[in-house]
Design an enzyme around this catalytic site. Structure first.
Site, PDB file in Angstrom:
ATOM      1  N   GLU A 123       0.812  -1.213   0.000  1.00 41.40           N
ATOM      2  CA  GLU A 123       0.000   0.000   0.000  1.00 41.40           C
ATOM      3  C   GLU A 123       0.848   1.267   0.000  1.00 41.40           C
ATOM      4  O   GLU A 123       1.996   1.266   0.462  1.00 41.40           O
ATOM      5  CB  GLU A 123      -0.929   0.008   1.222  1.00 41.40           C
ATOM      6  CG  GLU A 123      -1.973  -1.092   1.172  1.00 41.40           C
ATOM      7  CD  GLU A 123      -2.823  -1.199   2.434  1.00 41.40           C
ATOM      8  OE1 GLU A 123      -4.035  -1.435   2.293  1.00 41.40           O
ATOM      9  OE2 GLU A 123      -2.287  -1.048   3.548  1.00 41.40           O
ATOM     10  N   CYS A 148      -0.129   5.430  10.553  1.00 37.71           N
ATOM     11  CA  CYS A 148       1.092   4.751  10.982  1.00 37.71           C
ATOM     12  C   CYS A 148       0.769   3.445  11.700  1.00 37.71           C
ATOM     13  O   CYS A 148      -0.033   3.412  12.634  1.00 37.71           O
ATOM     14  CB  CYS A 148       1.872   5.686  11.909  1.00 37.71           C
ATOM     15  SG  CYS A 148       3.391   4.987  12.554  1.00 37.71           S
TER      16      CYS A 148
END
Length: 374
Positions: free
Chosen positions: A108, A367
């Protein structure tokens, strides 16, 4: 606490992706063009198209004869990546893309638009072998390293998206613009795929027609603390920003949160970071995911500030990251009062410290959330 996974530094052996124009430096581009029996100036033409005009389809390279387009399409521009899913949030200002490579591997990237910059977060590996227990990518294991071209195609795609983007229902900040920042903070440990990442960085920062022309100061390479590779990166003199994912100031906790600490301790990682700062003159970023009742204690804030000030002086900035939720995790982010107190204590030790803006949490694009599912 999840059952610990083994550290994996060497990616499993798999068939290499097909050679792509973006895998080649200037010398290799010239050689490839010569192999095809084409005149030398075609190498610069192709580089201008790819890096300057962001064109990866030779059929759109109208300054080339049709026969040459067919020739280079087959030899130098294979289809590497397919976007199989794209998800947006923040009124189109955050966009996650799930890519599938020719061998079925998935990974991704995330494009984030801000008022003053446009940043793409890119992957350097499919999966990750660093086994951090609070990170969805680390818990998924390592599939393979990405090629230089697979890394650069994420950058080119983001630049095209920004250049061409417009439409109804899209916030003004998400319309148009130029790619300004690259962060190697997607899937994988960049310094475990060292040679390909360095080659990609060189192409990112080189001016067209040899690269995308992004300022080295706007490129961030993240690492969990592979100390020898940090020193090697410093000696490359690329002057990109180094981001060290520390997450704990003491070895006892960091051995668990960041298993690579069992190989290179906090002091070794900080010594390497200091070497990087000394060689490049660049301030080092410290990433610290704040986890409720795990690493958010006041004494750990004090220790973090003390160790960083001692090791790096003014050449350091701490990014406190509220922990992002991942499937099956028993951990969550620290309460806001604890977060504020943590930041205050770090600053009290003379260390610059802020809470990082979290983007994409709703679409598992923040994150520690990238898992390439679907």
């Amino acid at each position: 606490m999840p059952n610990p996974l083994p550290l994996v530094f060497d990616a499993p052996r798999r068939a290499k992706p097909p050679r792509h124009f973006a895998d080649l430096d200037a010398t290799a581009r010239a050689a490839a063009v010569a192999e095809l029996g084409l005149p030398a100036f075609r190498a610069k033409q192709l580089a201008t198209q790819y890096y300057g005009r962001l064109t990866a389809d030779p059929q759109q390279m109208t300054d080339l004869p049709a026969a040459v387009r067919e020739q280079v399409a087959e030899a130098l521009f294979p289809d590497l990546l397919t976007a199989v899913r794209e998800i947006e949030t923040d009124a189109g200002e955050t966009r996650k893309v799930l890519w599938r490579a020719v061998d079925g591997t998935t990974f991704e990237s995330v494009l984030m638009r801000y008022s003053d910059r446009n940043t793409v977060c890119i992957s350097s590996q499919a999966g990750c072998g660093m086994a951090c227990p609070f990170c969805a990518t680390g818990q998924g294991g390592l599939q393979r390293n990405l090629s230089t071209a697979e890394i650069l195609e994420q950058v080119r795609a983001a630049a095209v998206e920004l250049r061409d983007r417009d439409g109804e229902g899209i916030a003004p900040a998400a319309r148009g613009g130029r790619l300004s920042n690259i962060v190697f903070m997607g899937m994988g440990e960049p310094l475990a795929n060292y040679n390909r990442v360095i080659a990609a960085v060189r192409r990112i920062v080189a001016p067209p027609p040899d690269g995308f022309g992004i300022s080295a100061r706007s490129v961030t390479v993240s690492t969990v603390g592979l100390a020898p590779a940090i020193r090697k990166l410093a000696d490359e003199r690329l002057n990109v920003t180094l981001a060290l994912s520390l997450h704990a100031p003491d070895d006892e906790l960091r051995d668990t949160l960041v298993p690579v600490n069992n190989r290179w301790k906090v002091s070794e990682a900080l010594d390497a970071a200091r070497y990087y700062a000394d060689v490049t003159g660049r301030r080092v970023s410290i990433e610290y995911a704040l986890i409720r009742d795990v690493n958010d204690q006041p004494w750990r804030a004090d220790l973090l500030g003390k160790r960083l000030h001692g090791a790096l002086g003014p050449l350091v900035h701490v990014n406190v990251i509220p922990l992002n939720p991942t499937p099956g995790s028993e951990w969550d982010a620290s309460p806001k009062p604890a977060e504020r107190e943590f930041v205050r204590r770090v600053r009290e030790r003379g260390v610059s410290c802020t809470v990082r803006d979290t983007r994409g949490r709703e679409i598992a694009a923040a994150c520690g959330q990238l898992a390439a599912e679907g």
